[in-house]
Motif scaffolding. Structure first.
Motif, PDB file in Angstrom:
ATOM      1  N   ASN A 116       6.023  -1.937   1.871  1.00 47.42           N
ATOM      2  CA  ASN A 116       4.861  -1.078   1.616  1.00 47.42           C
ATOM      3  C   ASN A 116       3.738  -1.401   2.595  1.00 47.42           C
ATOM      4  O   ASN A 116       3.524  -2.559   2.950  1.00 47.42           O
TER       5      ASN A 116
ATOM      6  N   SER B 210       4.948   3.826   0.869  1.00 45.87           N
ATOM      7  CA  SER B 210       5.837   2.901   0.168  1.00 45.87           C
ATOM      8  C   SER B 210       7.259   3.431   0.155  1.00 45.87           C
ATOM      9  O   SER B 210       7.512   4.617   0.413  1.00 45.87           O
TER      10      SER B 210
ATOM     11  N   GLY C  81       9.706  -1.326  -2.512  1.00 50.11           N
ATOM     12  CA  GLY C  81       8.357  -1.836  -2.300  1.00 50.11           C
ATOM     13  C   GLY C  81       8.230  -2.946  -1.280  1.00 50.11           C
ATOM     14  O   GLY C  81       7.116  -3.379  -0.982  1.00 50.11           O
TER      15      GLY C  81
END
Length: 399
Positions: A33, A26, A30
């Motif tokens: 990710n 990650s 985010g």
């Protein structure tokens, strides 16, 4: 970076019975990710630390920390679409998060002159949710670019395993010992410059820093106005109020940070920051264009309320950190500095060695790595008679 052939795996990820391990990766925001699915038999992955000037400029850190995946690993195109591609060399294309700047992946051709040659992928270790028992660190390479050994002198062994120290490509020429310095380093120490040049890998972000002076200790009082030329009537604040200065206020404080935010913003295991008063950062060598959060290819990302990180939108290098209420001071990524005495820029920075910033963030995922750095910092400091051992204040910065 080591060539893919160094760590190339011949195993294939079976579709059925083979035991698999899923590594979560990650960045700070985010957005991209993803998961790295590997055959458990291919673990641990070999980890490398590259200290070449290009990697330092591209990350803003003292070195790039990566693992090489087996040939069968291929990231999904939907993940890559959330990243910016930067052509690092004709063999390597780096991918960093477009939103927060985190270095995440690299696509490596076995032969840069043959676009149809074997492709393997690197994963930036700072993005991995866990590296304990996942990464088997091999050592450091391209130390000759650092001139002074750089970060490698802070990390000489892990769990009793001595890390290899290669001057150029991994496995080439003779290794250099801890404490090694380039023979060309002594030639520049006699005439230090009054300006420190800083730049990212692509050159889209470039700026200069001036040396500490009595004005530096008054930076907060006079922000945002320029400090007066004559400060003879000013009373300097106590040392505790100028935590960002070291060695009798002749150097700026620099230190290592392992907080989750810095790690996930950069993609490397450890970030290195120097605290610089804003008025001592200029966009031009002449010092006429003051610091601004909006110049060149800089992009700003608010990592938490009132906290801001700046990175190059073209090559992904982390550049600055600052926060509301502390506008007079900027954290500058040390990997960008172009100091003739070496990558640690010791004529400019006094390094904090008593502790690793925000170590508790990283202990759960990388305990052996963290403990090894703390040991290395103590040993490095002990080898330098007369070094400043004060801990410095934790307040007011990313450190």
């Amino acid at each position: 970076m080591p060539p893919p052939s160094v760590v190339k795996s011949q195993s294939k990820l079976a579709d059925s019975a083979a035991e698999k391990t899923i590594l979560k990766a990650s960045c700070l925001c985010g957005a991209p990710n993803h998961e790295v699915t590997l055959s458990t038999s291919d673990l641990p992955l070999k980890g490398y630390m590259c200290h070449c000037t290009s990697c330092r400029r591209m990350t803003g850190a003292q070195c790039l920390t990566v693992v090489f995946c087996p040939e069968y690993y291929q990231p999904a195109q939907s993940v890559l679409d959330k990243m910016t591609a930067y052509v690092f060399t004709k063999r390597i294309t780096q991918y960093f998060c477009t939103t927060c700047g985190c270095q995440m992946l690299a696509r490596c051709l076995e032969d840069g002159d043959d676009p149809n040659s074997t492709v393997t992928w690197d994963v930036a270790t700072g993005t991995l949710e866990r590296i304990e028992d996942i990464v088997d660190w091999q050592g450091h390479e391209h130390l000759q670019d650092t001139l002074d050994g750089g970060f490698a002198d802070f990390l000489t062994e892990i769990n009793g395993k001595k890390l290899e120290r290669w001057p150029a490509h991994y496995g080439k020429h003779e290794q250099v010992p801890p404490g090694w310095t380039s023979t060309s380093r002594s030639e520049v120490e006699a005439s230090p410059s009054d300006k420190l040049h800083c730049t990212c890998r692509c050159g889209g972000v470039e700026f200069y820093v001036t040396r500490p002076s009595a004005r530096s200790a008054l930076a907060e009082k006079y922000w945002p106005e320029s400090p007066p030329l004559d400060i003879s009537n000013e009373q300097l604040p106590p040392e505790s109020e100028t935590f960002y200065m070291r060695d009798n206020r002749t150097k700026f404080l620099a230190g290592l940070c392992s907080c989750n935010s810095c790690r996930l913003a950069a993609g490397v295991e450890i970030t290195t920051w120097a605290f610089i008063p804003a008025f001592q950062i200029t966009q031009d060598k002449e010092g006429k264009i003051p610091w601004s959060g909006d110049f060149g290819t800089l992009r700003k990302y608010e990592s938490s309320p009132g906290c801001y990180r700046y990175f190059c939108s073209r090559c992904g290098a982390i550049v600055f950190y600052d926060a509301d209420g502390r506008e007079f001071l900027k954290d500058v990524a040390v990997g960008l500095v172009d100091a003739p005495e070496g990558s640690r820029a010791e004529s400019w920075f006094g390094w904090r060695t008593r502790r690793l910033g925000y170590r508790d963030d990283d202990i759960p995922r990388a305990e052996s790595f963290v403990l090894a750095i703390e040991k290395g910092l103590r040993e490095w400091e002990a080898s330098r008679p007369g070094a400043d051992l004060s801990g410095g204040s934790r307040s007011g910065g990313a450190l």
